[in-house]
Write a protein that holds these residues in place. Structure first.
Motif: not given
Length: 538
Positions: A193-194, A198-203
């Motif tokens: 997903h990240s 191209r986003r790492w907030q959820e991880l």
């Protein structure tokens, strides 16, 4: 085009009826005493009495497994049947989580309902007693359900990610191997997903939640937690053997290999264009989930080898993905009545063993099997019922088992010798001391703890169960040996199971023979009935 038989609402109602209805069936049944259920009872009882893990008793894994059974002991009392009731809740939660995961994968109603049917029949319906190898998967399913909700949008996104981390940790805090694999699968899904978004907030949110919940559970349990969770002292016997994994995968694992092959075949069109497959977020998440579950099942069957079918949670996911691809690649629509009924009949026949045993009880009562008769002339009669000769003179068929009058054993039947032996134990002067009795119960009959009413021993070195090298270690063995030599206990119950490797510490039996007097012996509540419970007094 005609209206489909399965509308989304109708499918939802049928799915919930399946999940809840089949989960409730065990309420109307009786059961033979379950092998190894004693540690489920003991852990739930100690927690329900307010005892603190790793301080009042020790165990070589987290105590997440015992949380729900302990709650049900509080609600319904410390009876074995309360464990069945706890598993009913777990089965419902697991089934609803599985359904929600498929809903998040945008699986069509017909495919989802058929997959729920497979999941319920193959996994939850056959698990009517709680066991940590099952609970670890239930917590994982709840964590995955929250995780997929957290990968979406809306105001529940961040709370969902928090609960995803919390339940994934609870999975690990129930069983290290299954929970560790659950964490790796969640990280794989979040990693894709990240990279894709191209986003790492959820991880980051998931990892932060996982670590926070871990600290909340572990810090209050220190320092005793460190001793037990690391198996106490060397040598530590690892279950990670490369040859074991290879042997089990290549010699056994037929369904796992079959599903892998079918999935590859159904993905051949996408595999020709890997970049397009990578960009297809919904398909990639579903593929990663399914392959991850299959891989987890392949590893889990080696690291947690008992019972032998504890990894069958994968069938529902594999069938869901296969039907999902058939739905995409063909004109078959399982929302239509005929395709749905045809698939449902095939699934019911496939998993008939799950429910036929209940039907068979009624059929055998209406039409009991004929007894073997002697043919005139002395001709030997051989059939599928008597072609093998049972030389075990200790065997007591479950058809002859009976019930105890003690409420702790309500709706659970045992060998008559066991029931009679329990009555004799309860009549002993040592047992009649109640709370003041000093009792060491090294047997599977842990509900006698409450029936006798004695005060359980507590302390950081008191193990929850007494399997040497598994539930207790040399330090605890030495402490029990010293107490037996000093005749600390009024009454000691010891289960002699010669075919099991130090199930209750065989050296303790030798000490009891020297320092105590054996006054009774009766069958242990297990099949085959070749284990005995021996009663010792000062």
């Amino acid at each position: 085009m005609s209206n489909p038989f399965l509308t989304p609402r109708r499918a939802m109602v049928l799915e919930c009826l399946l999940i809840v209805g089949l989960a409730l069936v065990p309420l109307f049944a009786t059961f033979p005493y379950r092998v190894n259920i004693f540690l489920s009872w003991e852990g739930a009882y100690r927690l329900s009495e307010g005892q603190v893990p790793y301080k009042d008793f020790g165990l070589p894994l987290g105590y997440g497994y015992w949380l729900v059974p302990a709650l049900f002991f509080k609600l319904f009392g410390p009876q074995l049947i309360s464990l069945v009731k706890a598993q009913i809740l777990l089965n419902i939660v697991g089934g609803l989580s599985f359904r929600y995961i498929l809903q998040q994968m945008r699986v069509s109603p017909g495919v989802r309902l058929l997959s729920v049917l497979v999941f319920v029949l193959s996994y939850s319906f056959v698990n009517f007693w709680p066991w940590y190898n099952n609970t670890v998967i239930i917590y994982q399913l709840v964590g995955l359900a929250f995780l997929f909700r957290g990968l979406g949008e809306g105001r529940w996104k961040w709370p969902a990610l928090f609960f995803a981390g919390a339940f994934t940790f609870l999975s690990f805090f129930t069983k290290q191997d299954g929970g560790g694999l659950a964490l790796l699968l969640a990280l794989a899904l979040l990693g894709y997903h990240s990279l894709n978004a191209r986003r790492w907030q959820e991880l980051a949110g998931f990892i932060g939640s996982y670590v926070l919940v871990a600290l909340i559970f572990i810090i209050p349990a220190m320092p005793g937690f460190g001793y037990w969770f690391n198996h106490g002292q060397p040598p530590h016997s690892s279950r990670l053997s490369v040859m074991d994994f290879i042997d089990v995968l290549l010699i056994e694992s037929q369904w796992l290999k079959f599903y892998f092959a079918v999935i590859v075949i159904l993905l051949l069109p996408e595999l020709r264009k890997p970049r397009e497959l990578w960009r297809n977020r919904s398909l990639m998440l579903f593929l990663l989930l399914t392959v991850g579950i299959l891989t987890e099942a392949a590893l889990f069957q080696v690291t947690s080898y008992t019972p032998p079918d504890n990894n069958i949670f994968f069938h529902g996911f594999a069938v869901a993905f296969i039907l999902f691809r058939i739905y995409d690649l063909t004109t078959v629509r399982f929302e239509d009545l005929k395709p749905f009924l045809a698939a449902a009949v095939v699934i019911m026949l496939w998993w008939s063993a799950s429910y036929y045993k209940y039907i068979a009880r009624i059929l055998y009562q209406l039409n009991p099997p004929a007894a073997a008769v002697v043919v005139p002339g002395g001709e030997n009669v051989v059939n599928r019922h008597n072609f093998m000769v049972n030389l075990d003179t200790t065997d007591v068929p479950t058809s002859e088992w009976t019930f105890s009058s003690l409420p702790e054993f309500s709706k659970v039947y045992m060998p008559p010798s066991t029931v009679a032996g329990i009555d004799r134990v309860m009549a002993l002067p040592e047992a009649k001391k109640g709370k003041d009795a000093k009792v060491l119960n090294l047997t599977e009959l842990t509900p006698l703890d409450h029936a006798i009413g004695y005060t359980l021993e507590t302390g950081a070195d008191i193990p929850l169960w007494h399997h040497l090298g598994v539930g207790m270690f040399n330090r605890q063995m030495a402490a029990y040996t010293e107490k037996i030599r000093n005749r600390h206990y009024d009454l000691v119950l010891y289960e002699h199971a010669p075919t099991l490797n130090n199930f209750f510490g065989s050296a303790l039996r030798d000490e009891l023979k020297q320092h105590y007097r054996q006054i009774d012996s009766f069958h242990a509540p297990r099949r085959p009935t070749n284990a005995y419970i021996e009663v010792f007094v000062r």
